[in-house]
Design a protein around this motif. Structure first.
Motif, mmCIF file in Angstrom:
data_model
loop_
_atom_site.group_PDB
_atom_site.id
_atom_site.type_symbol
_atom_site.label_atom_id
_atom_site.label_comp_id
_atom_site.label_asym_id
_atom_site.label_seq_id
_atom_site.Cartn_x
_atom_site.Cartn_y
_atom_site.Cartn_z
ATOM 1 N N ALA A 120 61.091 -9.499 -2.319
ATOM 2 C CA ALA A 120 61.274 -8.061 -2.122
ATOM 3 C C ALA A 120 61.734 -7.328 -3.372
ATOM 4 N N ARG A 121 62.227 -8.042 -4.377
ATOM 5 C CA ARG A 121 62.699 -7.370 -5.596
ATOM 6 C C ARG A 121 61.560 -7.026 -6.548
ATOM 7 N N ILE A 122 60.387 -7.576 -6.330
ATOM 8 C CA ILE A 122 59.227 -7.205 -7.153
ATOM 9 C C ILE A 122 58.836 -5.780 -6.771
ATOM 10 N N PRO A 123 58.658 -4.865 -7.740
ATOM 11 C CA PRO A 123 58.482 -3.438 -7.429
ATOM 12 C C PRO A 123 57.455 -3.138 -6.336
ATOM 13 N N GLU A 124 56.241 -3.700 -6.456
ATOM 14 C CA GLU A 124 55.212 -3.412 -5.449
ATOM 15 C C GLU A 124 55.625 -3.927 -4.070
ATOM 16 N N MET A 125 56.280 -5.089 -4.069
ATOM 17 C CA MET A 125 56.733 -5.670 -2.811
ATOM 18 C C MET A 125 57.886 -4.850 -2.216
ATOM 19 N N GLU A 126 58.700 -4.280 -3.083
ATOM 20 C CA GLU A 126 59.823 -3.476 -2.608
ATOM 21 C C GLU A 126 59.324 -2.258 -1.843
ATOM 22 N N LEU A 127 58.246 -1.639 -2.314
ATOM 23 C CA LEU A 127 57.666 -0.490 -1.612
ATOM 24 C C LEU A 127 57.148 -0.907 -0.238
ATOM 25 N N LEU A 128 56.479 -2.051 -0.195
ATOM 26 C CA LEU A 128 55.977 -2.559 1.084
ATOM 27 C C LEU A 128 57.141 -2.880 2.022
ATOM 28 N N TRP A 129 58.188 -3.471 1.477
ATOM 29 C CA TRP A 129 59.364 -3.841 2.269
ATOM 30 C C TRP A 129 60.006 -2.597 2.907
ATOM 31 N N ARG A 130 60.084 -1.518 2.127
ATOM 32 C CA ARG A 130 60.651 -0.272 2.668
ATOM 33 C C ARG A 130 59.802 0.266 3.818
ATOM 34 N N ASP A 131 58.477 0.208 3.633
ATOM 35 C CA ASP A 131 57.596 0.662 4.724
ATOM 36 C C ASP A 131 57.755 -0.216 5.959
ATOM 37 N N LEU A 132 57.886 -1.508 5.737
ATOM 38 C CA LEU A 132 58.054 -2.442 6.851
ATOM 39 C C LEU A 132 59.297 -2.092 7.670
ATOM 40 N N LEU A 133 60.383 -1.736 6.968
ATOM 41 C CA LEU A 133 61.650 -1.474 7.647
ATOM 42 C C LEU A 133 61.745 -0.047 8.189
ATOM 43 N N HIS A 134 61.247 0.928 7.424
ATOM 44 C CA HIS A 134 61.528 2.325 7.751
ATOM 45 C C HIS A 134 60.302 3.144 8.143
ATOM 46 N N ASN A 135 59.113 2.656 7.851
ATOM 47 C CA ASN A 135 57.916 3.443 8.155
ATOM 48 C C ASN A 135 56.786 2.521 8.610
ATOM 49 N N PRO A 136 57.002 1.744 9.675
ATOM 50 C CA PRO A 136 56.039 0.703 10.070
ATOM 51 C C PRO A 136 54.657 1.235 10.429
ATOM 52 N N GLN A 137 54.575 2.476 10.894
ATOM 53 C CA GLN A 137 53.278 3.020 11.306
ATOM 54 C C GLN A 137 52.303 3.150 10.134
ATOM 55 N N VAL A 138 52.851 3.244 8.919
ATOM 56 C CA VAL A 138 51.983 3.312 7.737
ATOM 57 C C VAL A 138 51.162 2.039 7.610
ATOM 58 N N LEU A 139 51.756 0.927 7.998
ATOM 59 C CA LEU A 139 51.058 -0.362 7.878
ATOM 60 C C LEU A 139 50.019 -0.532 8.983
ATOM 61 N N SER A 140 50.365 -0.091 10.207
ATOM 62 C CA SER A 140 49.417 -0.148 11.325
ATOM 63 C C SER A 140 49.980 0.668 12.487
ATOM 64 N N PRO A 141 49.117 1.424 13.143
ATOM 65 C CA PRO A 141 49.592 2.206 14.294
ATOM 66 C C PRO A 141 50.127 1.320 15.419
ATOM 67 N N GLN A 142 49.662 0.058 15.477
ATOM 68 C CA GLN A 142 50.109 -0.852 16.525
ATOM 69 C C GLN A 142 51.418 -1.574 16.182
ATOM 70 N N PHE A 143 51.892 -1.390 14.967
ATOM 71 C CA PHE A 143 53.100 -2.092 14.528
ATOM 72 C C PHE A 143 54.325 -1.238 14.829
ATOM 73 N N THR A 144 55.233 -1.785 15.616
ATOM 74 C CA THR A 144 56.385 -0.993 16.066
ATOM 75 C C THR A 144 57.618 -1.166 15.183
ATOM 76 N N GLY A 145 57.657 -2.191 14.361
ATOM 77 C CA GLY A 145 58.810 -2.390 13.495
ATOM 78 C C GLY A 145 59.080 -3.856 13.239
ATOM 79 N N VAL A 146 60.059 -4.109 12.361
ATOM 80 C CA VAL A 146 60.319 -5.473 11.916
ATOM 81 C C VAL A 146 60.755 -6.385 13.059
ATOM 82 N N LEU A 147 61.384 -5.803 14.094
ATOM 83 C CA LEU A 147 61.816 -6.618 15.226
ATOM 84 C C LEU A 147 60.631 -7.246 15.947
#
Length: 980
Positions: free
Chosen positions: A218-245
């Motif tokens: 997660a400390r790699i810059p590109e991965m850090e952006l993805l990690w933030r989306d995973l935690l705080h903006n999951p819909q950006v990754l997929s409308p069917q994705f509800t969150g990290v849980l």
């Protein structure tokens, strides 16, 4: 040694060649097509013949693959099955050419869109080992990644391939963080980001371990952006994705956990957890550690192994209730092999990962059982191990992901509750509220888990491991108290550890065979009642008599009785004979079994009976393996029967010749160095495929021999009795040896030099040698190169070494060659100067990890020549008056930039003088001095010094390599010393 499968492939090649020899391409294709139409057998023969030619004949590969696509009638199924078989069973044994060609063939199958090619790619991915940054492994990782990148549209059609490749490369990114591997890591990051953002729902099937892998990068810059989306903006990754849980509550499929172990690792781990008895695991764990866990990079592999054991290795009830090595013991051993805090933390997280969001309805008790049993069984002998795991379990609850603290707390509570419900442990209070734990930890446990801290009286343990514990297994030493010592199959106290380590200090001097230790006869009473009266009488007779001859006679009678089928069915191999000492020679009773095996035909029913008996004895007494080797070499009756050992190896629980042979030779090395040396010529000659492809056996030998034994082995080589290297693998073995001890390296080079292998075969090793890290190899190479007439390849490799003021290797060998072979050296240097002058002058960065080694550059050649010029400046050597050298310098000067002209002005002054003297008589040109005339002018040195310093700075602005400042200093001092 050719296996039946190899033999079949050779026959198939012969069939294809007999059908096509002397024919044009079209005629050959017609002949092959006509043959495959005759039937299934002919179809397989032609397809496998063409397949084998693709692997072994690179020059014919394109044509053979085209023919294969035209003549096959089953969608390449025969080829796909064979590729998968090779990948799973033989990939490690492939030589460089077929390995490269196999990857090429997979690439072609993918390009052709062959159905089933995605399965082959996933099997190939499994061969990319974690925790391994060797050249071959990096090459494979990048080669498969290139296939996935080149054929991205094809990849996107297979959801499982997307998920598997993302899981693989997310894991590998962790290993590729060192500077020279960053280009490869960037490619891996770009690929994973692309797949995760474009096909996240396909990646979602990985489950909770996807989060674990993403956390690690997660400390790699590109991965850090993805990690933030995973935690705080999951819909950006997929409308069917509800969150990290959603991810964390999904159990990871076994296929993903298994894909990060190579087939060989997986086989060895499954063997240990299904065949090795508790208390007898030391030699297997030692072998595994030597093979896979001995490097700094391999620290990251521990997590893969622990996740595999927890999630994939789920023993049956029958195994759980037996004396087979339990999973918790292997995990405890793996934890104590962690030598860094990061690796230890990651390993503990891997162990507890399924606890964090455990759901009894969806998750398995087998995933959480190992952690609780490691803690339980460590409490008595090593409470610090239990303490560190309990502490981790408590602290991970608030720290794993604070927004989900309540869910993590519930997951851990569910785990502990389910452990008690399933009676893994009857009560947790003896673990949580134990006086051996410090007060703070006990307080924290009572605060976190009050429900489990009330102690019933008396506490009981229901799990069957209690009966198996045998005073505890070996491997759970506390890292804070001292590093783990593997010498016994039981825990040792701290004082015993110190004495064990002191006793294990290696000595290179030869020691005579130890006197046999007279042991008390083993108590075999519990097994005697299982035997009939005749067998019982014979066994007791062997035990009671002390006369070897009588023992042998009775032993022969026992063997005869065993060969009667009805008797054998009631025979318990563990009481065959009382082993006092197997270190006596071939007159011992066990050799009667060997002798009977040797005299029997393999199709005799008694042959397999005796083999099975030996295999069972081997489990109890591993020395039998190398004593069989000794008997097969020493006994006249066994002359020419060394192949019998292969039958024995296949009959053992190991079932593999290479592993069995290496483990037996390791046991021999530890017990008797003289016997090891005695066996060495036979082992190398009888099992070349197992001994010559890697440096494993060689390292065992050079680690313990003394100088006398080294000289004896060299004599064996010189007389043709021993071959320890061959051309196709010697370079790789010598590269492996660079990490060995000094005496081991010198011994290896002496043994290599005793062979008649051309030096050019191994000269590329120069690109791997660093002057501070590899003085042993450099010294040996320097002395050997001194005896050689320089070839073009030798000169190229010598010049390819980086320039450093303290590294005199290149200058010293060039100076020697300049005095002895000046004409030859001059021509070769001229060729390299002109060749490299015609290439782009900008320094080439490494394309990637897989290790393109440093390219020879024009600047390097000029630096080395300048050093040579300075070295020869006070001698009468006329090397730099040779016309080829002066012409080459003139050629370079005419096209190089001003910075280089200034930097190497003294060198180019020689060329200018040559040009000026073209109109003069040849005699005056021959007397041209080796040093520049500029350096002899009184006013020149200070001016030249300033110019060179300035030009050096200008050059370094263009040059990105960190060695530039060192060159600047060297340039300045060189001019100064020249003018002096």
């Amino acid at each position: 040694m050719v296996t039946d499968d190899d033999g079949r492939l050779e026959r198939c090649v012969g069939i294809v060649q007999s059908l096509t020899n002397g024919l044009s391409e079209r005629e050959a294709n017609d002949a092959l097509t006509a043959n495959v139409c005759k039937g299934q057998q002919q179809h397989e023969e032609v397809c496998l013949g063409l397949f084998t030619l693709v692997l072994t004949e690179p020059s014919q590969a394109q044509r053979c693959y085209r023919d294969l696509t035209l003549v096959n009638r089953d969608g390449m199924n025969v080829v796909l099955v064979k590729i998968n078989q090779i990948l799973m069973e033989k990939f490690l044994k492939l030589q460089d050419v077929p390995r490269t060609q196999l990857v090429w063939l997979v690439r072609e199958l993918v390009k052709s869109g062959v159905i089933g090619a995605d399965g082959v790619v996933m099997t190939l991915l499994k061969q990319v080992a974690g925790g391994d940054i060797s050249t071959k492994n990096l090459w494979l990782a990048e080669s498969v990644l290139d296939i996935l990148l080149e054929q991205k549209e094809w990849v996107l059609k297979s959801g499982m391939l997307i998920a598997m490749s993302v899981y693989t490369y997310l894991r590998l990114i962790v290993d590729h963080g060192v500077p020279n591997l960053l280009p490869l890591r960037q490619k891996e990051v770009d690929f994973c980001i692309s797949m995760l953002r474009e096909k996240f729902m396909e990646c979602l099937i990985i489950g909770r371990d996807l989060v674990r892998l993403l956390q690690n990068v997660a400390r790699i810059p590109e991965m850090e952006l993805l990690w933030r989306d995973l935690l705080h903006n999951p819909q950006v990754l997929s409308p069917q994705f509800t969150g990290v849980l959603q991810l964390l509550t999904a159990r990871t499929s076994r296929k993903f956990l298994a894909c990060r172990l190579t087939p060989d690792m997986e086989t060895k781990l499954l063997f240990m957890t299904s065949r090795v008895r508790f208390g007898q695991q030391k030699r297997y764990q030692d072998w595994f550690q030597r093979q896979y866990l001995s490097t700094a990079e391999s620290q990251s592999l521990r997590c893969d192994l622990i996740r595999y054991i927890c999630g994939v290795v789920h023993p049956s009830n029958e195994v759980l209730s037996s004396d087979i090595l339990p999973r918790w013991a292997i995990i405890g051993w793996l934890l104590t092999t962690c030598t860094s805090n990061v690796a230890a933390s990651n390993a503990k997280l891997a162990l507890f990962y399924d606890w964090l969001f455990f759901n009894p309805e969806k998750d398995s008790i087998m995933n959480i059982e190992p952690a609780i049993l490691v803690m339980h069984h460590s409490m008595k002998p090593h409470p610090a191990i239990t303490a560190t795991l309990l502490d981790f379990m408590c602290r991970i609850i608030p720290h794993f992901f604070p927004p989900l603290e309540s869910q993590v707390r519930q997951g851990v509570f569910n785990s502990l509750n389910f452990i008690m419900e399933k009676r893994v442990l009857a009560h947790l209070a003896p673990l949580f509220d134990n006086p051996k734990l410090d007060r703070e930890l006990r307080s924290m446990l009572r605060e976190r888990f009050p429900e489990f801290c009330s102690s019933p009286s008396p506490p009981t343990e229901v799990k069957m491991e209690e009966a198996v514990s045998m005073g505890m297994d070996n491997h759970l030493l506390d890292k804070e108290e001292g590093c783990y010592d593997n010498t016994e199959a039981a825990f040792s106290d701290d004082e015993e550890e110190v004495s064990n380590k002191a006793g294990k200090k290696r000595e290179f001097r030869f020691h005579p065979i130890k006197e046999a230790v007279m042991e008390e006869p083993a108590d075999i009473t519990p097994w005697l009642d299982q035997l009939d009266d005749t067998m019982k009488e014979k066994v007791l007779q062997v035990q009671k008599t002390s006369d070897t001859e009588t023992q042998c006679e009775v032993m022969q009678e026992i063997v005869d009785l065993i060969l009667e089928v009805n008797t054998f069915l009631t025979f318990s191999p563990s009481v065959l004979f009382h082993i006092r000492s197997l270190e006596e020679s071939v007159c011992k009773p066990v050799c009667l079994v060997f002798r009977n095996l040797v005299t029997m035909q393999e199709d005799n029913s008694g042959f397999s009976v005796l083999l099975d008996m030996l295999a069972e004895l081997y489990q109890k007494q591993p020395k039998i393996g190398y004593h069989l080797l000794y008997y097969l070499k020493a006994s006249k009756a066994a002359n020419g029967k060394m192949s019998l050992y292969e039958s024995f190896a296949q009959a053992t629980a190991l079932g593999d010749l290479h592993t069995c042979l290496m483990m037996d030779m390791k046991a021999c090395q530890e017990d008797d160095v003289r016997l090891l040396c005695y066996l060495t010529p036979s082992i190398y000659s009888e099992f070349p495929d197992e001994t010559l492809r890697s440096g494993e056996l060689l390292n065992m030998i050079v680690a313990v021999i003394d100088s006398t034994q080294l000289q004896e082995l060299m004599c064996h080589v010189m007389m043709g009795n021993l071959v320890m290297f061959r051309k196709d693998s010697v370079l790789n073995i010598l590269i492996q040896s660079l990490d060995w001890e000094t005496f081991e390296q010198y011994s290896t080079w002496q043994l290599f030099l005793a062979h008649s292998i051309p030096l050019e075969t191994i000269i590329p090793i120069l690109q791997h040698l660093k002057y501070k890290e590899h003085p042993e190899a450099l010294s040996c190479l320097l002395l050997q190169l001194r005896r050689e007439k320089p070839s073009e390849e030798m000169v190229k490799m010598v010049l390819s070494r980086p320039c450093h003021p303290e590294d005199q290797f290149t200058t010293s060998i060039l100076r020697h060659w300049a005095s002895k072979y000046d004409d030859t050296l001059g021509e070769h240097i001229k060729a390299q100067l002109i060749k490299n002058n015609n290439q782009p002058r900008k320094r080439q960065s490494l394309r990637s990890s897989s290790s393109k080694l440093a390219q020879l550059t024009l600047e390097q050649i000029l630096e080395h020549l300048d050093n040579l010029r300075l070295s020869l400046s006070n001698t009468k050597n006329n090397f730099f008056t040779q016309t080829p050298i002066l012409q080459a310098l003139q050629h370079v000067q005419a096209s190089c930039d001003e910075a280089h002209k200034m930097r190497f002005s003294d060198l180019f002054a020689l060329a200018e003088e040559y040009e000026d003297s073209q109109s003069k008589p040849p005699k005056s040109r021959r007397k041209a001095p080796a040093s520049s005339p500029r350096s002899r002018k009184g006013v020149a040195p200070p001016t030249n010094n300033e110019e060179e310093s300035a030009s050096s700075s200008a050059s370094e602005e263009e040059d990105s390599k960190p060695k530039a400042p060192k060159r600047k200093r060297k340039g300045s001092s060189a001019v100064g010393s020249d003018s002096d």
